[in-house]
Design a protein around this motif. Structure first.
Motif, mmCIF file in Angstrom:
data_model
loop_
_atom_site.group_PDB
_atom_site.id
_atom_site.type_symbol
_atom_site.label_atom_id
_atom_site.label_comp_id
_atom_site.label_asym_id
_atom_site.label_seq_id
_atom_site.Cartn_x
_atom_site.Cartn_y
_atom_site.Cartn_z
ATOM 1 N N TYR A 16 3.932 3.228 1.495
ATOM 2 C CA TYR A 16 4.475 2.796 2.789
ATOM 3 C C TYR A 16 4.968 1.350 2.719
ATOM 4 O O TYR A 16 6.031 1.031 3.261
ATOM 5 C CB TYR A 16 3.434 2.904 3.900
ATOM 6 C CG TYR A 16 2.915 4.297 4.169
ATOM 7 C CD1 TYR A 16 3.652 5.438 3.872
ATOM 8 C CD2 TYR A 16 1.666 4.477 4.739
ATOM 9 C CE1 TYR A 16 3.162 6.705 4.133
ATOM 10 C CE2 TYR A 16 1.162 5.747 5.008
ATOM 11 C CZ TYR A 16 1.905 6.852 4.695
ATOM 12 O OH TYR A 16 1.415 8.102 4.959
ATOM 13 N N ALA A 17 4.198 0.495 2.050
ATOM 14 C CA ALA A 17 4.609 -0.910 1.920
ATOM 15 C C ALA A 17 5.907 -1.017 1.121
ATOM 16 O O ALA A 17 6.811 -1.774 1.492
ATOM 17 C CB ALA A 17 3.497 -1.721 1.255
ATOM 18 N N PHE A 18 6.020 -0.254 0.047
ATOM 19 C CA PHE A 18 7.222 -0.262 -0.782
ATOM 20 C C PHE A 18 8.430 0.227 0.020
ATOM 21 O O PHE A 18 9.519 -0.350 -0.056
ATOM 22 C CB PHE A 18 6.995 0.589 -2.033
ATOM 23 C CG PHE A 18 8.104 0.534 -3.044
ATOM 24 C CD1 PHE A 18 8.503 -0.664 -3.607
ATOM 25 C CD2 PHE A 18 8.742 1.702 -3.430
ATOM 26 C CE1 PHE A 18 9.530 -0.704 -4.543
ATOM 27 C CE2 PHE A 18 9.768 1.662 -4.367
ATOM 28 C CZ PHE A 18 10.159 0.459 -4.919
ATOM 29 N N ILE A 19 8.231 1.273 0.810
ATOM 30 C CA ILE A 19 9.314 1.794 1.656
ATOM 31 C C ILE A 19 9.771 0.728 2.649
ATOM 32 O O ILE A 19 10.974 0.535 2.868
ATOM 33 C CB ILE A 19 8.878 3.085 2.371
ATOM 34 C CG1 ILE A 19 8.747 4.225 1.359
ATOM 35 C CG2 ILE A 19 9.846 3.459 3.494
ATOM 36 C CD1 ILE A 19 8.095 5.477 1.908
ATOM 37 N N ALA A 20 8.832 0.032 3.255
ATOM 38 C CA ALA A 20 9.189 -1.018 4.216
ATOM 39 C C ALA A 20 10.002 -2.124 3.548
ATOM 40 O O ALA A 20 11.002 -2.592 4.113
ATOM 41 C CB ALA A 20 7.929 -1.593 4.862
ATOM 42 N N VAL A 21 9.609 -2.523 2.342
ATOM 43 C CA VAL A 21 10.360 -3.556 1.620
ATOM 44 C C VAL A 21 11.783 -3.081 1.338
ATOM 45 O O VAL A 21 12.752 -3.829 1.528
ATOM 46 C CB VAL A 21 9.635 -3.962 0.313
ATOM 47 C CG1 VAL A 21 10.516 -4.831 -0.573
ATOM 48 C CG2 VAL A 21 8.326 -4.685 0.637
ATOM 49 N N ILE A 22 11.920 -1.842 0.920
ATOM 50 C CA ILE A 22 13.259 -1.291 0.653
ATOM 51 C C ILE A 22 14.091 -1.278 1.935
ATOM 52 O O ILE A 22 15.278 -1.640 1.918
ATOM 53 C CB ILE A 22 13.165 0.120 0.035
ATOM 54 C CG1 ILE A 22 12.589 0.028 -1.382
ATOM 55 C CG2 ILE A 22 14.540 0.803 0.014
ATOM 56 C CD1 ILE A 22 12.217 1.369 -1.983
ATOM 57 N N ALA A 23 13.492 -0.879 3.055
ATOM 58 C CA ALA A 23 14.223 -0.829 4.322
ATOM 59 C C ALA A 23 14.705 -2.218 4.721
ATOM 60 O O ALA A 23 15.867 -2.397 5.104
ATOM 61 C CB ALA A 23 13.345 -0.231 5.413
ATOM 62 N N TRP A 24 13.830 -3.215 4.629
ATOM 63 C CA TRP A 24 14.224 -4.584 4.986
ATOM 64 C C TRP A 24 15.279 -5.117 4.035
ATOM 65 O O TRP A 24 16.178 -5.850 4.441
ATOM 66 C CB TRP A 24 13.005 -5.500 5.036
ATOM 67 C CG TRP A 24 12.175 -5.249 6.253
ATOM 68 C CD1 TRP A 24 10.980 -4.594 6.310
ATOM 69 C CD2 TRP A 24 12.497 -5.604 7.595
ATOM 70 N NE1 TRP A 24 10.547 -4.523 7.624
ATOM 71 C CE2 TRP A 24 11.449 -5.144 8.424
ATOM 72 C CE3 TRP A 24 13.576 -6.268 8.184
ATOM 73 C CZ2 TRP A 24 11.446 -5.327 9.808
ATOM 74 C CZ3 TRP A 24 13.563 -6.459 9.559
ATOM 75 C CH2 TRP A 24 12.513 -5.997 10.362
ATOM 76 N N ASP A 25 15.200 -4.727 2.769
ATOM 77 C CA ASP A 25 16.224 -5.118 1.812
ATOM 78 C C ASP A 25 17.560 -4.463 2.164
ATOM 79 O O ASP A 25 18.607 -5.104 2.119
ATOM 80 C CB ASP A 25 15.785 -4.730 0.393
ATOM 81 C CG ASP A 25 16.712 -5.281 -0.670
ATOM 82 O OD1 ASP A 25 16.558 -6.459 -1.037
ATOM 83 O OD2 ASP A 25 17.596 -4.524 -1.125
ATOM 84 N N ARG A 26 17.509 -3.190 2.539
ATOM 85 C CA ARG A 26 18.734 -2.445 2.864
ATOM 86 C C ARG A 26 19.468 -3.053 4.057
ATOM 87 O O ARG A 26 20.692 -3.107 4.070
ATOM 88 C CB ARG A 26 18.389 -0.978 3.146
ATOM 89 C CG ARG A 26 19.564 -0.133 3.625
ATOM 90 C CD ARG A 26 20.598 0.063 2.545
ATOM 91 N NE ARG A 26 21.660 0.917 2.999
ATOM 92 C CZ ARG A 26 22.912 0.494 3.262
ATOM 93 N NH1 ARG A 26 23.239 -0.764 3.090
ATOM 94 N NH2 ARG A 26 23.816 1.348 3.675
ATOM 95 N N VAL A 27 18.713 -3.544 5.055
ATOM 96 C CA VAL A 27 19.373 -4.125 6.224
ATOM 97 C C VAL A 27 19.751 -5.588 6.007
ATOM 98 O O VAL A 27 20.381 -6.198 6.871
ATOM 99 C CB VAL A 27 18.532 -3.966 7.512
ATOM 100 C CG1 VAL A 27 18.285 -2.501 7.823
ATOM 101 C CG2 VAL A 27 17.242 -4.754 7.459
ATOM 102 N N GLY A 28 19.369 -6.137 4.867
ATOM 103 C CA GLY A 28 19.768 -7.497 4.544
ATOM 104 C C GLY A 28 18.844 -8.586 5.038
ATOM 105 O O GLY A 28 19.185 -9.765 4.963
ATOM 106 N N ALA A 29 17.678 -8.222 5.533
ATOM 107 C CA ALA A 29 16.735 -9.227 6.025
ATOM 108 C C ALA A 29 16.041 -9.950 4.877
ATOM 109 O O ALA A 29 15.631 -11.100 5.025
ATOM 110 C CB ALA A 29 15.699 -8.581 6.931
#
Length: 131
Positions: free
Chosen positions: A54-67
């Motif tokens: 779950y933590a890895f998924i969250a990091v990927i999501a934040w990376d994808r949106v450019g944050a």
């Protein structure tokens, strides 16, 4: 960014749930097929691994949106589509669970996660498009 935030909140709540399972809370009927009230050691390990996923998924999501900038653009973009597919698979797996409690709670959660990951994978909520 609101989709990444929403995804992170849902994943955070799931992480708290998984941590409770790891610590022996009698919530096993809601997870892992619902066959155990309190999870055995092997499934507790699975719950601990889920928290890391779950933590890895969250990091990927934040990376994808450019944050944040952790991974290169092609990785986070492709990874979000893989995550979307993972959550779609989760809908099916939870839907065929023998546990009524798991079906009733985790199918809707999986649908929300799949929808949010789809929106993120499509590029909605990127910082570049929000400016």
């Amino acid at each position: 960014m609101p989709f990444a935030l929403a995804l992170t909140v849902v994943l955070g709540l799931l992480a708290v749930f998984q941590l409770a399972l790891v610590l022996g809370a009698p919530l096993g009927r809601y997870a892992w097929g619902g066959q155990h009230r309190v999870l055995p050691a092997r499934l507790r390990i699975g719950s601990a691994v889920s928290i890391l996923v779950y933590a890895f998924i969250a990091v990927i999501a934040w990376d994808r949106v450019g944050a944040i900038d952790v991974f290169g653009e092609p990785f986070s973009e492709i990874a979000m589509w893989v995550i979307f597919a993972y959550f779609v698979l989760g809908i099916g797996m939870n839907a065929i669970s023998r546990s009524k409690l798991e079906r009733a709670t985790m199918v809707p959660v999986s649908i929300v996660l799949a929808a949010l990951s789809f929106l993120i994978a499509m590029g909605y909520g990127e910082l570049a498009t929000a400016a």
